[in-house]
Design a protein around this motif. Structure first.
Motif, PDB file in Angstrom:
ATOM      1  N   UNK A  34       0.837  -1.190   0.000  1.00  0.00           N
ATOM      2  CA  UNK A  34       0.000   0.000   0.000  1.00  0.00           C
ATOM      3  C   UNK A  34       0.864   1.228   0.000  1.00  0.00           C
ATOM      4  N   UNK A  35       0.227   2.365  -0.004  1.00  0.00           N
ATOM      5  CA  UNK A  35       0.960   3.622   0.049  1.00  0.00           C
ATOM      6  C   UNK A  35       1.940   3.783  -1.092  1.00  0.00           C
ATOM      7  N   UNK A  36       3.194   4.031  -0.770  1.00  0.00           N
ATOM      8  CA  UNK A  36       4.209   4.281  -1.798  1.00  0.00           C
ATOM      9  C   UNK A  36       4.473   3.072  -2.681  1.00  0.00           C
ATOM     10  N   UNK A  37       4.178   1.876  -2.207  1.00  0.00           N
ATOM     11  CA  UNK A  37       4.391   0.664  -3.012  1.00  0.00           C
ATOM     12  C   UNK A  37       3.345   0.522  -4.111  1.00  0.00           C
ATOM     13  N   UNK A  38       2.323   1.371  -4.086  1.00  0.00           N
ATOM     14  CA  UNK A  38       1.290   1.325  -5.124  1.00  0.00           C
ATOM     15  C   UNK A  38       1.045   2.704  -5.731  1.00  0.00           C
ATOM     16  N   UNK A  39       1.984   3.617  -5.565  1.00  0.00           N
ATOM     17  CA  UNK A  39       1.768   5.003  -5.968  1.00  0.00           C
ATOM     18  C   UNK A  39       1.959   5.262  -7.460  1.00  0.00           C
ATOM     19  N   UNK A  40       2.711   4.426  -8.158  1.00  0.00           N
ATOM     20  CA  UNK A  40       2.943   4.671  -9.579  1.00  0.00           C
ATOM     21  C   UNK A  40       3.128   3.342 -10.317  1.00  0.00           C
ATOM     22  N   UNK A  41       3.085   3.439 -11.641  1.00  0.00           N
ATOM     23  CA  UNK A  41       3.275   2.228 -12.448  1.00  0.00           C
ATOM     24  C   UNK A  41       4.639   1.586 -12.190  1.00  0.00           C
ATOM     25  N   UNK A  42       5.668   2.415 -12.038  1.00  0.00           N
ATOM     26  CA  UNK A  42       7.015   1.874 -11.848  1.00  0.00           C
ATOM     27  C   UNK A  42       7.135   1.077 -10.554  1.00  0.00           C
ATOM     28  N   UNK A  43       6.617   1.597  -9.465  1.00  0.00           N
ATOM     29  CA  UNK A  43       6.738   0.853  -8.208  1.00  0.00           C
ATOM     30  C   UNK A  43       5.854  -0.397  -8.218  1.00  0.00           C
ATOM     31  N   UNK A  77       1.595 -16.485  -2.995  1.00  0.00           N
ATOM     32  CA  UNK A  77       0.347 -16.842  -3.663  1.00  0.00           C
ATOM     33  C   UNK A  77      -0.797 -15.879  -3.398  1.00  0.00           C
ATOM     34  N   UNK A  78      -0.681 -15.052  -2.394  1.00  0.00           N
ATOM     35  CA  UNK A  78      -1.748 -14.109  -2.083  1.00  0.00           C
ATOM     36  C   UNK A  78      -1.160 -12.706  -2.071  1.00  0.00           C
ATOM     37  N   UNK A  79      -1.757 -11.847  -2.884  1.00  0.00           N
ATOM     38  CA  UNK A  79      -1.313 -10.465  -2.985  1.00  0.00           C
ATOM     39  C   UNK A  79      -2.451  -9.558  -2.536  1.00  0.00           C
ATOM     40  N   UNK A  80      -2.176  -8.668  -1.605  1.00  0.00           N
ATOM     41  CA  UNK A  80      -3.176  -7.738  -1.083  1.00  0.00           C
ATOM     42  C   UNK A  80      -2.670  -6.318  -1.340  1.00  0.00           C
ATOM     43  N   UNK A  81      -3.486  -5.528  -2.024  1.00  0.00           N
ATOM     44  CA  UNK A  81      -3.142  -4.134  -2.265  1.00  0.00           C
ATOM     45  C   UNK A  81      -4.123  -3.267  -1.496  1.00  0.00           C
ATOM     46  N   UNK A  82      -3.584  -2.481  -0.584  1.00  0.00           N
ATOM     47  CA  UNK A  82      -4.438  -1.598   0.204  1.00  0.00           C
ATOM     48  C   UNK A  82      -4.449  -0.223  -0.461  1.00  0.00           C
ATOM     49  N   UNK A  83      -4.586   0.810   0.287  1.00  0.00           N
ATOM     50  CA  UNK A  83      -4.750   2.154  -0.249  1.00  0.00           C
ATOM     51  C   UNK A  83      -3.642   2.542  -1.217  1.00  0.00           C
ATOM     52  N   UNK A  84      -4.064   3.073  -2.341  1.00  0.00           N
ATOM     53  CA  UNK A  84      -3.120   3.544  -3.343  1.00  0.00           C
ATOM     54  C   UNK A  84      -2.558   4.884  -2.883  1.00  0.00           C
TER      55      UNK A  84
END
Length: 73
Positions: free
Chosen positions: A7-16, A29-36
């Motif tokens: 979440x956070x900075x790990x989902x802030x842009x296409x590159x990250x 096997x399990x990927x969770x994406x929280x707040x962008x």
């Protein structure tokens, strides 16, 4: 099994997000994406946009547009 949460900075842009994708292997096997997160200083976090949307006097159409654009990017 490994559960990975990003979440956070790990989902802030296409590159990250591409950097996160590079971690993919058979054990993760399990990927969770929280707040962008924020893409830049003028941007708002997805969580903040969603909170704003719930405000009684909010400009819901403008906020919804921001949310959709953020998710599409």
């Amino acid at each position: 099994m490994i559960v990975c949460k990003f979440g956070g900075k790990a989902t802030a842009s296409k590159q990250v997000i591409k950097n996160v994708e590079s971690l993919n292997d058979d054990e993760r096997t399990i990927w969770v994406f929280s707040a962008i997160g924020k893409e830049n200083n003028k941007d708002k976090k997805l969580t903040d946009l969603l909170i704003s949307y719930t405000n009684k006097n909010a400009n819901k159409s403008k906020i919804k547009k921001c949310i959709v654009e953020k998710l599409q990017r």
